[in-house]
Design a protein around this motif. Structure first.
Motif, PDB file in Angstrom:
ATOM      1  N   LYS A  33       0.845  -1.203   0.000  1.00 38.91           N
ATOM      2  CA  LYS A  33       0.000   0.000   0.000  1.00 38.91           C
ATOM      3  C   LYS A  33       0.873   1.243   0.000  1.00 38.91           C
ATOM      4  O   LYS A  33       1.901   1.298   0.678  1.00 38.91           O
ATOM      5  N   GLU A  34       0.425   2.245  -0.740  1.00 40.78           N
ATOM      6  CA  GLU A  34       1.167   3.503  -0.749  1.00 40.78           C
ATOM      7  C   GLU A  34       0.183   4.646  -0.576  1.00 40.78           C
ATOM      8  O   GLU A  34      -0.838   4.687  -1.255  1.00 40.78           O
ATOM      9  N   LEU A  35       0.477   5.527   0.359  1.00 39.57           N
ATOM     10  CA  LEU A  35      -0.356   6.720   0.516  1.00 39.57           C
ATOM     11  C   LEU A  35       0.032   7.696  -0.577  1.00 39.57           C
ATOM     12  O   LEU A  35       1.129   7.627  -1.131  1.00 39.57           O
ATOM     13  N   GLU A  36      -0.838   8.628  -0.823  1.00 38.16           N
ATOM     14  CA  GLU A  36      -0.461   9.642  -1.808  1.00 38.16           C
ATOM     15  C   GLU A  36       0.640  10.505  -1.194  1.00 38.16           C
ATOM     16  O   GLU A  36       0.546  10.941  -0.051  1.00 38.16           O
ATOM     17  N   HIS A  37       1.680  10.728  -1.958  1.00 34.93           N
ATOM     18  CA  HIS A  37       2.833  11.457  -1.447  1.00 34.93           C
ATOM     19  C   HIS A  37       2.550  12.960  -1.424  1.00 34.93           C
ATOM     20  O   HIS A  37       2.154  13.530  -2.411  1.00 34.93           O
ATOM     21  N   THR A  38       2.693  13.557  -0.272  1.00 34.91           N
ATOM     22  CA  THR A  38       2.554  15.015  -0.212  1.00 34.91           C
ATOM     23  C   THR A  38       3.829  15.562   0.410  1.00 34.91           C
ATOM     24  O   THR A  38       4.523  14.882   1.159  1.00 34.91           O
ATOM     25  N   LYS A  39       4.115  16.796   0.118  1.00 34.35           N
ATOM     26  CA  LYS A  39       5.341  17.430   0.628  1.00 34.35           C
ATOM     27  C   LYS A  39       5.306  17.579   2.155  1.00 34.35           C
ATOM     28  O   LYS A  39       6.320  17.716   2.805  1.00 34.35           O
ATOM     29  N   LEU A  40       4.095  17.576   2.707  1.00 35.02           N
ATOM     30  CA  LEU A  40       3.972  17.799   4.142  1.00 35.02           C
ATOM     31  C   LEU A  40       4.314  16.555   4.963  1.00 35.02           C
ATOM     32  O   LEU A  40       4.675  16.651   6.124  1.00 35.02           O
ATOM     33  N   LEU A  41       4.169  15.442   4.333  1.00 34.72           N
ATOM     34  CA  LEU A  41       4.352  14.181   5.036  1.00 34.72           C
ATOM     35  C   LEU A  41       5.826  13.968   5.399  1.00 34.72           C
ATOM     36  O   LEU A  41       6.689  14.025   4.532  1.00 34.72           O
ATOM     37  N   VAL A  42       6.123  13.690   6.662  1.00 31.58           N
ATOM     38  CA  VAL A  42       7.520  13.416   7.007  1.00 31.58           C
ATOM     39  C   VAL A  42       7.751  11.932   7.312  1.00 31.58           C
ATOM     40  O   VAL A  42       8.870  11.461   7.266  1.00 31.58           O
ATOM     41  N   GLY A  43       6.725  11.205   7.607  1.00 32.09           N
ATOM     42  CA  GLY A  43       6.874   9.786   7.914  1.00 32.09           C
ATOM     43  C   GLY A  43       6.861   8.953   6.647  1.00 32.09           C
ATOM     44  O   GLY A  43       6.827   9.480   5.539  1.00 32.09           O
ATOM     45  N   PRO A  44       6.924   7.623   6.813  1.00 37.69           N
ATOM     46  CA  PRO A  44       6.863   6.745   5.642  1.00 37.69           C
ATOM     47  C   PRO A  44       5.496   6.829   4.965  1.00 37.69           C
ATOM     48  O   PRO A  44       4.493   7.124   5.628  1.00 37.69           O
ATOM     49  N   VAL A  45       5.461   6.596   3.665  1.00 38.29           N
ATOM     50  CA  VAL A  45       4.194   6.674   2.932  1.00 38.29           C
ATOM     51  C   VAL A  45       3.718   5.297   2.480  1.00 38.29           C
ATOM     52  O   VAL A  45       2.710   5.192   1.800  1.00 38.29           O
ATOM     53  N   SER A  46       4.457   4.252   2.816  1.00 42.21           N
ATOM     54  CA  SER A  46       4.046   2.910   2.382  1.00 42.21           C
ATOM     55  C   SER A  46       4.148   1.939   3.556  1.00 42.21           C
ATOM     56  O   SER A  46       4.679   2.276   4.619  1.00 42.21           O
ATOM     57  N   ASN A  47       3.657   0.710   3.345  1.00 38.55           N
ATOM     58  CA  ASN A  47       3.785  -0.319   4.381  1.00 38.55           C
ATOM     59  C   ASN A  47       4.992  -1.236   4.120  1.00 38.55           C
ATOM     60  O   ASN A  47       4.991  -2.398   4.513  1.00 38.55           O
ATOM     61  N   THR A  48       6.000  -0.662   3.465  1.00 37.16           N
ATOM     62  CA  THR A  48       7.226  -1.413   3.156  1.00 37.16           C
ATOM     63  C   THR A  48       7.830  -2.086   4.397  1.00 37.16           C
ATOM     64  O   THR A  48       8.138  -3.282   4.375  1.00 37.16           O
ATOM     65  N   ALA A  49       8.004  -1.303   5.464  1.00 36.63           N
ATOM     66  CA  ALA A  49       8.662  -1.833   6.663  1.00 36.63           C
ATOM     67  C   ALA A  49       7.882  -3.013   7.244  1.00 36.63           C
ATOM     68  O   ALA A  49       8.471  -4.039   7.609  1.00 36.63           O
TER      69      ALA A  49
END
Lengths: 508, 508
Positions: A419-435
């Protein structure tokens, strides 16, 4: 290049010196600055002026009372065509490397088994300096012994790091070492990497954009593993090394060149004619990568070499090559902590590299032979990987040019639950469930009976709070570090488990 | 004794435990508290659960590629009547202590030369724990390896000391070590000594009168050398040890028992019948001094033992015996710095103490024989001292009961230029010209061709600003540390120079 006046450089009084020497003292930690010379040794320096002086000062056991008269180590004969192969399969001739207390040898056990300076014995340092000179031809450096690279590196951290300091490192790195610096209050600032190692432009960006008001002192140390970077297995190109060294000059950064895999290089174009004409040493020195040390006119490189990978880890012996000023401070730390390296290793190295052992040329013949064996294992690994893993398209890997590791990329975006969240410039944490998925995969493989090192173990999270990079490192931990130095069976069986485990995990 | 509730003690949930265990965590430095376990080793702990798991995680060179097949060390035969004498004069039999990579032995080179934990290999730790048990019978302690006492002690400083902490030590002590603690921000508080070593009542006075408001945290660590105190040569009596341990309990002080000279004791009443009936080990263990470790029910003693004085300084191998909690923290520091001790020493000690080497009983026979030889040298030293020095009345010395040093008092008040100011309570500096005259005498002896260590080299100045002691240490530096471990000729010639030099200096 035009020299611009910089606060980092001092002009030496020697006008003939074309290059100004940087003022290295600004790099020392408060601890290193506060260290005093050993008062007992200072007394001895006074006492050494007059030959024949009777020493009733020191409580050193007399060498006639050391209960070791002789040390013999049985090693492969270096006269075998391919010494590593012959030794490995047990068909080769052997030779014995001997040290004595009372008979002539390269380094008497009288000396090796006595107290000495933390830097190590002159005979051993000279032998290693000769190796260095013939490989790196470093401009005006000093060799001092270590107990291997972990010892050397953690001493360098204490030498250079004050609480609150920030040091640069590769974004995936040997975390056992970076973690060792954390209790000293050192913060790690990760530099982005690609398949060829750390990206020089990212290093420059970090330094140029550094705001000392909000982030404290600009990083003044870079910790890097240039060959077979641990864990990614990448080897820095000469071009990148030059760029990195120049950035280090521009921003007055000390380079800790941790190079335990330096001697394990593959696909080398060793010239048979050079071997025949000049021997193995020159033939290997011609084709080994150029080190940061070799380009270090400033004296800003501390290069760490080790016998752990080419002889054995239990050697606990290595050497640090650096500017005399830093060497002196390092030696004072050693005198105030681990003291001089053990006599066994110093005696062994002296005889092995000496005329009655392998000699320096024989040493390089062993290294070349070892490279061939590890190259064979790497090739086997990549072949089996191609056959049993890559075909599914679920994982891929670059072929490493040196060392012991393959960095295997898991194509996690093919996983049904990725899963990947939509990438925004504001986001500082991870955007996917890779980990999370990688953790699941690690446990799945473990159940199947295989351990590979998950990338998360080596990931340096940027704690600066600034969004410098385009993505969070947790979105890029879709890798495993695997080694190809095990037996052929380990490689075959391990990768078979890996291929099957992957397919099951991806529900193919 | 009545147990009084104290904030230093925690009650264990185990009601059968008669003694409460002190809460040792308060003693840890901020650095030690901040240290994290190695993430790579944590992964391995997870992976160890399933036998037969294939490891493609670690980059350890395979043992078939270590170019060391065998290690042989030639040592004195332990079957000689007096092994040290026979070895020293070269008439004795020899024996060979061998380690192998592929053949059976106490500790395979496969294991010894591989990566391992900082604490050292289990086989070696167990062998040393057995020595400990039979000598000190410590209540519930752990043995961890060191690279000798300097390594161990400086690690203990980092483990226990925060900047601004005050540690206690003898007022004359091994300054190479106390100096090593200064850059860590540790302040030394000297305890007064007499001819029998540190004075317990002075230790108690310091702790009881400590004002935390003006002087910071009350000292929570005592660094002491109980046998052949360096430099004074004194050995603490059992009575003093008991008093010191009780004070340490009362004030919750950790004792760093630095005991490199423990095995070198003289005038021992070794029973021939015990040797015959039970062997050398028991006979020696019966008469060796009682250590702080042996009385340590709290787990507040960290005892440091070394092979440097009984085998050779180049061994760079020793052992620390302490409470499990502190041992774990020490091991984490070792894993984050020098790493595991060298394989050569671990292999050698295993074979030497094993059934095909000297064995533990043979080891103690060597130690007993060594004690006789050093006792002979000490006696020679004291005889020559009596003949060539003491007669003039200008110097005197106590006969040391252990170790390597004689502490020679110079009767400086007999010197024509000796001056003393009238002592007033207000004066905090020295009241005599002792330091100047001693410096002059040191240089005079150096001119004559003799080095003895001036007491000033070892003096710890009380920097608290409080006049606790009746006199300034600079008024008490009228001593030299001399050693009797040199050759007979060194003793004869050195003391002859000393006697003549003294008389000239005093203008006799």
């Amino acid at each position: 290049m035009v020299y611009v006046a910089s606060p980092y450089y001092v002009t030496t009084s020697d006008l003939s010196s074309k290059r100004r020497q940087p003022d290295l003292s600004r790099h020392l930690s408060a601890e290193a600055r506060a260290r005093l010379p050993n008062p007992i040794k200072s007394i001895w320096k006074v006492a050494q002026v007059k030959p024949g002086t009777i020493n009733m000062g020191n409580g050193d056991p007399h060498h006639t009372l050391y209960p070791i008269g002789e040390m013999n180590l049985v090693v492969p004969s270096i006269h075998e065509q391919d010494p590593v192969q012959a030794w490995r399969i047990g068909t080769g001739e052997q030779q014995t490397v001997s040290s004595y207390r009372d008979e002539p040898c390269a380094l008497s056990l009288k000396t090796a088994m006595a107290y000495s300076a933390g830097a190590g014995l002159k005979h051993v340092r000279d032998a290693l300096a000769e190796l260095n000179d013939r490989i790196h031809a470093p401009p005006k450096h000093t060799v001092t012994l270590s107990l291997g690279n972990a010892d050397a590196l953690t001493k360098c951290f204490r030498l250079l790091g004050d609480p609150g300091d920030s040091f640069l490192c590769e974004e995936f790195t040997f975390s056992a070492m970076t973690n060792a610096a954390l209790p000293l209050g050192i913060n790690w600032v990760p530099i982005r990497m690609d398949k060829d190692g750390l990206i020089p432009s990212d290093m420059e960006l970090i330094l140029a954009n550094w705001d000392e008001d909000s982030r404290g002192k600009r990083p003044h140390v870079l910790y890097t593993i240039p060959c077979s970077q641990n864990p990614t297995g990448s080897t820095l190109s000469l071009e990148r090394r030059r760029q990195i060294y120049q950035i280090a000059r521009d921003w007055d950064v000390i380079i800790l060149e941790d190079d335990p895999y330096f001697f394990l290089q593959y696909d080398l174009d060793i010239r048979q004619t050079t071997i025949e004409r000049y021997g193995f040493f020159r033939a290997m020195a011609d084709v080994l990568p150029r080190s940061f040390l070799s380009m270090d006119y400033d004296g800003r490189v501390m290069r760490l070499d080790s016998f752990s990978k080419i002889i054995a880890p239990g050697m606990r012996l290595g050497w640090v090559t650096c500017n005399e000023f830093l060497a002196e401070k390092l030696d004072m730390l050693t005198d105030s902590s681990s003291q001089h390296p053990h006599g066994f290793g110093q005696a062994f190295v002296s005889e092995l590299l000496g005329s009655r052992g392998w000699g320096t040329d024989g040493f390089m013949k062993w290294v070349a032979s070892l490279c061939r064996e590890y190259e064979r294992r790497r090739n086997l690994f990549m072949d089996v990987f191609e056959r049993k893993v890559a075909g599914s398209g679920l994982a891929s890997a670059e072929t490493p040019q040196s060392g012991m590791f393959v960095w295997i990329k898991i194509n996690l975006d093919l996983h049904p639950r990725y899963k990947e969240l939509e990438h925004t410039k504001l986001l500082v944490g991870p955007v996917s469930n890779t980990a999370e998925l990688m953790d699941e995969l690690f446990r799945k493989l473990l159940e199947c009976g295989l351990v590979m090192m998950p990338a998360s173990t080596f990931a340096i999270v940027d704690r600066s709070g600034c969004v410098q990079s385009e993505s969070h490192i947790a979105d890029r931990v879709n890798y495993f570090r695997a080694t190809f130095v095990g037996t052929d069976k380990t490689i075959e069986d391990g990768l078979a488990i890996f291929g099957r485990g992957l397919e099951e995990f991806f529900c193919y």
